[in-house]
Design a protein around this motif. Structure first.
Motif, mmCIF file in Angstrom:
data_model
loop_
_atom_site.group_PDB
_atom_site.id
_atom_site.type_symbol
_atom_site.label_atom_id
_atom_site.label_comp_id
_atom_site.label_asym_id
_atom_site.label_seq_id
_atom_site.Cartn_x
_atom_site.Cartn_y
_atom_site.Cartn_z
ATOM 1 N N HIS A 1 -9.408 1.689 2.366
ATOM 2 C CA HIS A 1 -9.123 2.054 3.765
ATOM 3 C C HIS A 1 -9.930 1.651 4.711
ATOM 4 N N ASP B 1 2.102 3.172 3.216
ATOM 5 C CA ASP B 1 1.399 4.342 2.755
ATOM 6 C C ASP B 1 2.177 5.419 2.160
ATOM 7 N N HIS C 1 0.963 5.517 -1.954
ATOM 8 C CA HIS C 1 0.491 6.599 -2.753
ATOM 9 C C HIS C 1 1.406 7.395 -3.343
ATOM 10 N N HIS D 1 -5.077 -0.717 7.066
ATOM 11 C CA HIS D 1 -4.810 -0.008 8.189
ATOM 12 C C HIS D 1 -5.616 -0.907 9.299
ATOM 13 N N HIS E 1 0.898 -1.354 -0.028
ATOM 14 C CA HIS E 1 0.011 0.005 -0.001
ATOM 15 C C HIS E 1 0.842 1.275 -0.042
#
Ligand code: ZN
Length: 386
Positions: A204, A311, A61, A260, A59
């Motif tokens: 998420h 993240d 971004h 998460h 995961h």
């Protein structure tokens, strides 16, 4: 041909029998795994440490890399969301700057042994980097829209990004952002699309307690975020169950990555496990935003579906999977190093549909090889072998 040996070799799920040797061809593809044999002893390259497959970051971004150091810590998710939106709207970042920072972050991940990434995109800002990267990306094109009346419009806005991605030869699927930002109708629509196309989905999940309060109909901090966004949510009727229980019905027999899970209860986890969901942890981002880690003991029966991600650089100082592993090892003794390594390799590759190419020692493939060591209960990255 190279013959590689080490104190231990981890194959993505477990350690190989002692003395095993990896035979790698001139293109860095694994040819075979053989037991130690006298006739190859003089050609053997022996490494002090543990050889693992290249890491997979479940995961990230990448497109938020330019926000490194720009977002205040410990504000909670509603405050974090507000800051990210403000920075993206008024930060004055040029396309070139965003591309440059994504490019740097990609190179940094490669250096730290990451060979594949499950990456969220809201726009096409990171596509050029991904096209030119040595890393293999699976992009989750993220869609959001809390008002069910806008389901069609929001879906139609997201789909062209996936089509563009695929026209560039990149892997991707659609993904709802989170239950507090995406209506159940829209989640169902996205889930159906991914299911019909045999694609993985990520969302998420329960990153903040405010999400739970929102769904239980209690006072919560999202109110401020919706006001800031000028989003009218007077139509919303709290279902009075947990967010996960509320939206889990959108999924049937498909690959789902729940990201998460900081505030997931035992009941939530069991419900999701019954649907074969993967649980992805991003511990450094949890500490950055919420100053709270998941209760890892609740996940100990589900080691084959646990994943690890970094993240984004908006909520992390580094995109370093080893650093994430060490937060868990430092704060919990629930998982062995072997399980943690499985979370960094095979499980992650499987969660993003790349298990035939990455995450384990696959004959005929170059899934990368890293050398790590354990020191005082923490993992150290030594170097990339290939
Ligand atoms: Zn995220």
């Amino acid at each position: 041909m190279r013959f590689l040996g080490a104190n231990k070799i981890f194959d993505g799920r477990q350690y190989l029998p002692e003395g095993s040797v990896l035979v790698v061809d001139s293109q860095n593809k694994l040819k075979e795994i053989v037991p130690a044999a006298f006739e190859i002893q003089d050609k053997l390259e022996f490494f002090d440490g543990i050889i693992t497959p290249g890491f997979v970051n479940a995961h990230c971004h990448l497109e938020l890399s330019h926000l490194k150091g720009k977002i205040s810590k410990h504000t909670g998710i509603p405050g974090f969301g507000k800051q990210v939106i403000m920075q993206r709207m008024t930060g004055g970042f040029t396309k070139e700057h965003i591309h440059e920072k994504a490019f740097e972050a990609d190179a940094e991940m490669w250096k730290k042994g990451i060979v594949a990434v499950g990456d969220i995109s809201n726009a096409d800002d990171s596509f050029k980097t991904k096209q030119n990267s040595k890393i293999k990306y699976h992009t989750f094109v993220e869609i959001l829209g809390l008002n069910p009346a806008n389901e069609n419009m929001m879906f139609e806005l997201g789909l062209p990004f996936l089509n563009l991605l695929q026209s560039l030869g990149l892997n991707g699927s659609l993904a709802p952002h989170a239950p507090y930002s995406t209506s159940l109708e829209l989640i169902k629509r996205i889930a159906k699309y991914d299911r019909e196309n045999n694609l993985p989905l990520s969302i998420h999940n329960q990153e903040t307690e405010e999400e739970t309060k929102f769904f239980l109909g209690k006072q919560n901090d999202f109110k401020g975020l919706y006001e800031f966004l000028k989003a009218d949510i007077s139509w919303f009727k709290a279902p009075r169950v947990s967010s996960l229980e509320y939206y889990l019905k959108a999924f049937q027999d498909q690959k789902i990555v729940l990201v998460h899970n900081t505030f997931s209860t035992k009941e939530d986890i069991e419900m999701a496990a019954n649907k074969n969901c993967f649980f992805c942890f991003c511990p450094n981002a949890n500490l950055y935003i919420e100053s709270k880690l998941p209760d890892y003991t609740l996940f100990k029966e589900h080691v084959n579906t646990l994943c690890l991600g970094t993240d984004s650089l908006a909520s992390n100082d580094d995109l370093d999977l080893i650093a994430e592993a060490n937060v868990i090892l430092k704060n919990s003794n629930t998982f062995s190093v072997e399980v943690i390594l499985q979370m960094m390799t095979f499980n992650n590759a499987s969660a993003i549909n790349l298990e035939n190419e990455f995450g384990s020692l696959i004959p005929g493939k170059n899934a990368g090889l890293n050398l790590v060591e354990i020191e005082n209960g923490q993992l150290n990255f030594i170097n990339k072998i290939i």
